[in-house]
Design an enzyme around this catalytic site. Sequence first.
Site, PDB file in Angstrom:
ATOM      1  N   PHE A  23       0.518  66.213-167.480  1.00 10.58           N
ATOM      2  CA  PHE A  23      -0.844  66.751-167.460  1.00 10.58           C
ATOM      3  C   PHE A  23      -1.493  66.353-166.146  1.00 10.58           C
ATOM      4  CE2 PHE A  23      -5.425  66.619-168.075  1.00 10.58           C
ATOM      5  CZ  PHE A  23      -5.646  67.889-168.561  1.00 10.58           C
ATOM      6  N   ASP A  62       0.225  60.725-159.823  1.00  9.80           N
ATOM      7  CA  ASP A  62      -1.021  61.029-160.518  1.00  9.80           C
ATOM      8  C   ASP A  62      -1.378  59.805-161.359  1.00  9.80           C
ATOM      9  OD1 ASP A  62      -3.089  61.797-162.131  1.00  9.80           O
ATOM     10  OD2 ASP A  62      -2.240  63.749-162.665  1.00  9.80           O
ATOM     11  N   LYS A  84     -10.836  59.171-163.489  1.00 18.53           N
ATOM     12  CA  LYS A  84     -11.223  58.560-164.778  1.00 18.53           C
ATOM     13  C   LYS A  84     -11.954  57.221-164.645  1.00 18.53           C
ATOM     14  CE  LYS A  84      -8.721  61.226-168.123  1.00 18.53           C
ATOM     15  NZ  LYS A  84      -7.554  61.987-167.699  1.00 18.53           N
TER      16      LYS A  84
HETATM   17  C1  LIG Z   1      -7.419  63.408-167.190  1.00 17.86           C
HETATM   18  C2  LIG Z   1      -6.305  63.625-166.229  1.00 17.86           C
HETATM   19  C3  LIG Z   1      -6.402  64.567-165.185  1.00 17.86           C
HETATM   20  C4  LIG Z   1      -7.586  65.495-165.027  1.00 17.86           C
HETATM   21  O1  LIG Z   1      -8.767  64.834-164.782  1.00 17.86           O
HETATM   22  P1  LIG Z   1     -10.164  65.648-164.925  1.00 17.86           P
HETATM   23  O2  LIG Z   1     -11.185  64.650-164.492  1.00 17.86           O
HETATM   24  O3  LIG Z   1     -10.277  66.056-166.359  1.00 17.86           O
HETATM   25  O4  LIG Z   1     -10.085  66.805-164.028  1.00 17.86           O
HETATM   26  C5  LIG Z   1      -5.349  64.662-164.298  1.00 17.86           C
HETATM   27  N1  LIG Z   1      -4.253  63.892-164.427  1.00 17.86           N
HETATM   28  C6  LIG Z   1      -4.120  62.991-165.415  1.00 17.86           C
HETATM   29  C7  LIG Z   1      -2.898  62.146-165.495  1.00 17.86           C
HETATM   30  C8  LIG Z   1      -5.136  62.833-166.366  1.00 17.86           C
HETATM   31  O5  LIG Z   1      -4.993  61.962-167.363  1.00 17.86           O
END
Ligand SMILES: *Cc1c(COP(=O)(O)O)cnc(C)c1O
Length: 395
Positions: free
Chosen positions: A129, A214, A243
Site C-alpha cells: 500500500f 516507503d 503519518k
Molecule cells: C498510509 C500510507 C500511505 C499513504 O499515506 P496518506 O497520508 O494516506 O496519503 C502510503 N504508504 C504507506 C506504507 C502507508 O501506510
Amino acid sequence: MTISPLMPVYPRCDVRPVRGEHCHLISEDGTRYLDFAAGIAVNLLGHSHPGLIGAIQRQAATLMHVSNLYGSPQGERLAQRLVSLTFADTVFFTNSGAEAVEAAIKTARAYHQSAGSDRYELITFANAFHGRTMATISASNQDKMHKGFAPLLAGFRYVEFNDLAAAEAAIGPHTAGFLVEPIQGEGGVRPASLHFLRGLRALADRHDLMLVLDEVQTGMARTGTMYAYEQYGIEPDIMATAKGLGGGFPLGACLATERAARGMTFGSHGSTYGGNPLAMAAGQAVLDAVANEAFLADVRDKGERIRAGLEQFIGNYPDLFAGVRGMGLMIGLRMKVDPRPFMQHLRDRHQLLTVAAGDNTLRIVPPLVIGEAEIEEFFDRLSSGAADFAIGRAA
Ligand SMILES: *Cc1c(COP(=O)(O)O)cnc(C)c1O
C-alpha cells in the site's frame, strides 16, 4: 441517520469522536474509547500532548503559511534534523504519505533520466500500500484500489513480497529501482525478511538501481528505532515518511541522498503547502518528543511487553488467533478468521479501537506514549472482548 454530505468513499462506523484525551477518544455521545488505532499509526503523542499543541498554537500566531517563493528557515531547521537522524542529505516536504511516495517515485525516475537513461520502471510488491493517488495506486497490485480508475500509470511491475529471486528476475532494461515497505502495514503487518531487504540493497548496488523505502507507516519511532531500515542494517537511497511525522498535523517528506536526488533540480517539483511554517512547527514538536534513545528504548520495551502478553493470551483461543508479528509498537495479531467482526466487537462492546489489515490481521498501533495503565486497560478490554466473542461464535 441523516444523509451525509461527505462523498461516500469511506465505510465509516458509528463512532463519532469529538475530543481526545491522551490515549482515549470521546465520541459525540460521550462514550470513551481506548485508542490503540491512533489515527492509523499517526497520533504518536496521543491526542492532547502539550508540547505539540503549544508548538502549533505559537506558530499559528506567528506565521502559518507563506509559499515556497521565499526562503524557509523553518523548513531548513526541520530538514537538517531529519538529515542528522537518517541516511539522507536532502528533504522535500509534502502534506501526506501518498505525496511523499509520489515525490520518491519522481526522484527515482529523475535519477536515471537526468543522466540520459530512459529507465522508469519500479519493481513493487504484492499487497503493498503506497497511497491513493494515480501513481501510488498504480504502484500496488491491489485490484480493489484500481477499479474504475483505468488507465493506471505505466511503469510498475509487481512481484511477490519477500521473494528475492522474483525481484531479481524482474529486473530489465527499463528498471529504475525497487519501492518497498520494510513492514507491510495495510497488507497485514508483514515484516520484510532480513535476507529480502538486504538482498534488494545488494541488487540495487549491483545494477545501479534506486532502493526506495516507503516508511510512511513504519517511520518516526513506530518500530522502536527512528526508521525501520536501521534494524535491517541497510540504508535506502530514497525514503517516504509521513503519518507520525506531524503527530496528527498533515505532514510528509521525501528524503534522499544527494546522489539519488541528482535529478531533482530547480523547477522539477513543488507543492503549495509543502513545508509551511505551521507544519514544520508540528514536526519539530514531534521530534522533540521521540528523537532520543530513551524514548526509542521505551517504545521497544513496551512493544516487547505487549507482544509477550499477546503471545500468552492467544494460547487461550487457538481457534481465533494464529500468531503475533511486527516490530516495536506496530503489532499484528494474526487471526484464523476475518478480523473485521472481532475489531468491530472490540470497538462497539468493549470501547477498544484497533484497525483491521490485510492477511487476516488485526493491527495494534497505539500512541507511542502509552503507559502501564493503558497497557493494562488494553489487555482487560481485549480479554473480555475475546471471551464473549468466542462465546458468541460458539452459540
Ligand atoms: C498510509 C500510507 C500511505 C499513504 O499515506 P496518506 O497520508 O494516506 O496519503 C502510503 N504508504 C504507506 C506504507 C502507508 O501506510
